[in-house]
Design a protein around this motif. Sequence first.
Motif, PDB file in Angstrom:
ATOM      1  N   ASP A   1       2.667   3.678  -6.945  1.00 36.34           N
ATOM      2  CA  ASP A   1       4.075   3.532  -6.333  1.00 36.34           C
ATOM      3  C   ASP A   1       4.452   2.156  -7.138  1.00 36.34           C
ATOM      4  O   ASP A   1       4.719   1.220  -6.253  1.00 36.34           O
ATOM      5  N   ASP A   2       4.537   2.095  -8.422  1.00 35.83           N
ATOM      6  CA  ASP A   2       4.817   0.822  -8.962  1.00 35.83           C
ATOM      7  C   ASP A   2       6.288   0.194  -8.542  1.00 35.83           C
ATOM      8  O   ASP A   2       6.146  -1.053  -8.520  1.00 35.83           O
ATOM      9  N   LYS A   3       7.060   1.218  -8.231  1.00 37.50           N
ATOM     10  CA  LYS A   3       8.766   0.485  -7.958  1.00 37.50           C
ATOM     11  C   LYS A   3       8.480  -0.230  -6.571  1.00 37.50           C
ATOM     12  O   LYS A   3       9.171  -1.306  -6.753  1.00 37.50           O
ATOM     13  N   THR A   4       7.990   0.326  -5.724  1.00 39.26           N
ATOM     14  CA  THR A   4       8.047  -0.134  -4.211  1.00 39.26           C
ATOM     15  C   THR A   4       6.705  -0.804  -3.807  1.00 39.26           C
ATOM     16  O   THR A   4       6.494  -1.450  -2.652  1.00 39.26           O
ATOM     17  N   LYS A   5       5.743  -0.984  -4.755  1.00 40.86           N
ATOM     18  CA  LYS A   5       4.407  -1.484  -4.358  1.00 40.86           C
ATOM     19  C   LYS A   5       3.680  -1.036  -3.264  1.00 40.86           C
ATOM     20  O   LYS A   5       3.198  -1.682  -2.453  1.00 40.86           O
ATOM     21  N   GLY A   6       3.887   0.395  -3.094  1.00 45.20           N
ATOM     22  CA  GLY A   6       3.048   1.109  -2.079  1.00 45.20           C
ATOM     23  C   GLY A   6       3.942   1.059  -0.928  1.00 45.20           C
ATOM     24  O   GLY A   6       3.409   1.779   0.133  1.00 45.20           O
ATOM     25  N   MET A   7       5.067   0.510  -0.526  1.00 43.14           N
ATOM     26  CA  MET A   7       5.645   0.752   0.631  1.00 43.14           C
ATOM     27  C   MET A   7       6.076   2.221   0.939  1.00 43.14           C
ATOM     28  O   MET A   7       6.153   2.669   1.881  1.00 43.14           O
TER      29      MET A   7
END
Length: 96
Positions: free
Chosen positions: A35-41
């Motif tokens: 989830d590169d865009k939200t860093k896992g959120m």
Amino acid sequence: MRVKVHVREKTFAVSFGDGGQRISWLANVGIVRYDDKTKGMELGAPRGVRLKDGTRLNMDDVVCTRLNDGADVWIMLKEDAAAAAGEALGAAGPAV
């Protein structure tokens, strides 16, 4: 060390020196790479790490004490934990 980290349908090769990091660190790396865009959120915190045979690893263990170079691990997400809990309940049978 290099380990293949599986998150849902994706696999990431993670290289990280001598493996002195904790299993929880490896799980978080997998989540962030997926989830590169939200860093896992979007996925939330990892709920566990398992081997191919289903063996769950202790998140506080050090990677090099539990895994060999080139190992494969699967990151367990909240939906995986819920499915496992449902299977465990089903295996116990109906309440009497």
